[in-house]
Design a protein around this motif. Sequence first.
Motif, mmCIF file in Angstrom:
data_model
loop_
_atom_site.group_PDB
_atom_site.id
_atom_site.type_symbol
_atom_site.label_atom_id
_atom_site.label_comp_id
_atom_site.label_asym_id
_atom_site.label_seq_id
_atom_site.Cartn_x
_atom_site.Cartn_y
_atom_site.Cartn_z
ATOM 1 N N TRP A 95 0.811 -1.350 0.025
ATOM 2 C CA TRP A 95 -0.111 0.037 -0.008
ATOM 3 C C TRP A 95 0.743 1.295 0.030
ATOM 4 C CZ3 TRP A 95 0.002 3.409 4.468
ATOM 5 C CH2 TRP A 95 -0.938 4.328 4.129
ATOM 6 N N ALA A 96 2.092 1.155 0.892
ATOM 7 C CA ALA A 96 2.792 2.414 1.053
ATOM 8 C C ALA A 96 3.628 2.738 -0.483
ATOM 9 C CB ALA A 96 3.771 2.417 2.159
ATOM 10 N N ALA A 97 3.883 1.518 -0.761
ATOM 11 C CA ALA A 97 4.782 1.577 -2.111
ATOM 12 C C ALA A 97 3.724 2.143 -3.154
ATOM 13 C CB ALA A 97 5.155 0.311 -2.531
ATOM 14 N N ARG A 98 2.441 1.740 -3.298
ATOM 15 C CA ARG A 98 1.926 2.318 -4.234
ATOM 16 C C ARG A 98 1.610 3.646 -4.223
ATOM 17 N NH1 ARG A 98 -4.705 0.396 -4.436
ATOM 18 N NH2 ARG A 98 -4.624 1.640 -2.925
ATOM 19 N N THR A 99 1.459 4.219 -2.924
ATOM 20 C CA THR A 99 1.631 5.718 -2.759
ATOM 21 C C THR A 99 2.774 6.510 -3.096
ATOM 22 O OG1 THR A 99 2.398 5.851 -0.567
ATOM 23 C CG2 THR A 99 0.004 5.321 -0.688
ATOM 24 N N LEU A 100 3.853 5.662 -3.356
ATOM 25 C CA LEU A 100 4.916 6.545 -4.107
ATOM 26 C C LEU A 100 5.220 6.099 -5.344
ATOM 27 C CD1 LEU A 100 7.231 5.894 -0.955
ATOM 28 C CD2 LEU A 100 6.455 8.095 -2.051
ATOM 29 N N GLY A 101 4.455 5.250 -5.938
ATOM 30 C CA GLY A 101 4.599 4.878 -7.337
ATOM 31 C C GLY A 101 5.615 3.874 -7.585
ATOM 32 N N VAL A 102 5.904 2.987 -6.690
ATOM 33 C CA VAL A 102 7.038 1.983 -6.804
ATOM 34 C C VAL A 102 6.451 0.455 -6.710
ATOM 35 C CG1 VAL A 102 8.648 3.680 -6.089
ATOM 36 C CG2 VAL A 102 7.554 2.001 -4.340
ATOM 37 N N THR A 103 7.055 -0.390 -7.271
ATOM 38 C CA THR A 103 6.672 -1.731 -7.237
ATOM 39 C C THR A 103 6.953 -2.515 -5.932
ATOM 40 O OG1 THR A 103 7.037 -1.827 -9.700
ATOM 41 C CG2 THR A 103 7.117 -4.080 -8.477
ATOM 42 N N ALA A 104 6.080 -3.402 -5.414
ATOM 43 C CA ALA A 104 6.197 -4.003 -4.146
ATOM 44 C C ALA A 104 6.278 -5.515 -4.603
ATOM 45 C CB ALA A 104 5.312 -3.843 -3.246
ATOM 46 N N THR A 105 7.322 -6.504 -4.249
ATOM 47 C CA THR A 105 7.203 -7.614 -4.488
ATOM 48 C C THR A 105 7.234 -8.409 -3.026
ATOM 49 O OG1 THR A 105 8.639 -7.663 -6.428
ATOM 50 C CG2 THR A 105 8.510 -9.927 -5.516
ATOM 51 N N VAL A 106 6.004 -9.108 -2.765
ATOM 52 C CA VAL A 106 5.836 -9.594 -1.411
ATOM 53 C C VAL A 106 6.075 -11.166 -1.570
ATOM 54 C CG1 VAL A 106 4.125 -9.795 0.569
ATOM 55 C CG2 VAL A 106 4.342 -7.675 -0.748
ATOM 56 N N PHE A 107 6.811 -11.644 -0.525
ATOM 57 C CA PHE A 107 7.005 -13.064 -0.320
ATOM 58 C C PHE A 107 6.086 -13.503 0.966
ATOM 59 C CE2 PHE A 107 10.460 -11.725 -3.003
ATOM 60 C CZ PHE A 107 10.827 -12.880 -3.715
ATOM 61 N N LEU A 108 5.258 -14.618 0.758
ATOM 62 C CA LEU A 108 4.614 -15.183 1.877
ATOM 63 C C LEU A 108 4.508 -16.788 1.916
ATOM 64 C CD1 LEU A 108 1.122 -13.417 0.817
ATOM 65 C CD2 LEU A 108 2.570 -12.770 2.444
ATOM 66 N N PRO A 109 4.517 -17.124 3.194
ATOM 67 C CA PRO A 109 4.324 -18.824 3.143
ATOM 68 C C PRO A 109 3.074 -19.301 2.298
ATOM 69 C CG PRO A 109 4.667 -17.654 5.356
ATOM 70 C CD PRO A 109 4.337 -16.521 4.304
ATOM 71 N N ALA A 110 3.257 -20.172 1.696
ATOM 72 C CA ALA A 110 1.915 -20.813 0.949
ATOM 73 C C ALA A 110 0.775 -20.812 1.771
ATOM 74 C CB ALA A 110 2.624 -22.071 0.297
ATOM 75 N N GLY A 111 1.047 -20.940 3.018
ATOM 76 C CA GLY A 111 -0.402 -21.221 4.016
ATOM 77 C C GLY A 111 -1.015 -19.824 4.216
ATOM 78 N N ALA A 112 -0.564 -18.799 3.874
ATOM 79 C CA ALA A 112 -1.003 -17.329 4.158
ATOM 80 C C ALA A 112 -2.683 -17.346 4.067
ATOM 81 C CB ALA A 112 -0.220 -16.287 3.621
ATOM 82 N N PRO A 113 -3.181 -16.614 4.843
ATOM 83 C CA PRO A 113 -4.706 -16.374 4.667
ATOM 84 C C PRO A 113 -5.226 -15.996 3.270
ATOM 85 C CG PRO A 113 -3.993 -15.913 6.640
ATOM 86 C CD PRO A 113 -2.665 -16.014 6.220
#
Length: 334
Positions: A95-113
């Motif tokens: 969300w914060a990256a979007r406000t700055l116009g930059v890309t966010a790559t997010v790594f999650l455990p496969a069992g994330a909700p």
Amino acid sequence: MQQLSHGDVTAAAERVLGRVRPVTVAPLDPGAVRSEAPGGPDPEVWLALEYLQHTGSFKARGAVNFLYAHRAAGTLPDTGVTIASGGNAGLACAWAARTLGVTATVFLPAGAPPVKIAKLEEYGASVRLVDGEYADAADACERFAEQSGALRSHAYDHPLVAAGAGTLLEELRALIPGLDTVVVAVGGGGLFAGVATAAQRHGLRTIAVEPENSRALNAALLAGRPVDVSVDSIAADALGARRASPMALRAAQDPGSRSVLVPDRAIAAARRALWDRSRIVTELSGATALACLPLAGTDGAGYTPAPGERIAVVLCGANTDPSDLVAPAPGRPA
């Protein structure tokens, strides 16, 4: 060891002003929490409704502080930012990256909700699911940062992230005159480190609450250093760090801090009580803080307030599926 000061929190407060939602507080009904001296004045317990924050958790504070500080310093690369998360830190970062116009790559455990994965995609993040738990996602994130040149953020173990979280304490002091104690749930310890650092400057007590079987900070206190722990709790999707941050340990070693463990059954009961009494739906992690208090009608345990004690309990996140209020499903570490 990374250091965190009250000055860091003050600087963060200036940076996040107008970019995050000020916290709202609501009182629990008189008599809802028992004191250590029956017959004395009831404790005065306030709920800090931080789950109303942007992205549904306190993590927005740290993400804004981290990214805007890097932008001001000219260290926010064109390749964007990357983070490993159980969900909430990733949501805040995206969300914060979007406000700055930059890309966010997010790594999650496969069992994330699934509710958190869907929201990440709505924010435009590139979502990478990793088999295993939070630590495995963090390893994959680190490799990606090295290969891509993306700025690596952290869910909790960074001074800018913890200082951003600590801005919550200054707002609570303004809203609750005479505040004595702040109760927060702990995963890796970013929220606790920031809040406790600010609280200690003002002579306030901070209670760090963890599930009995996801107790990274408590184990660090016993060992005198951060150590790895196993993770097995219904609140593990948000409180599933294997190791607490050194900043959290330093804050917890202060005489004004106290570590408390609660069983999963008390966490589930506290979450249900929030709905039954106040029509509040939080994540199990949010209810973990309340679970340490002797809430009437539950088996909460761990911290018994003094008569008349003024307490703020931080309800830290609400990225959850309310359909599991009756019988929460076991979470996955994050």
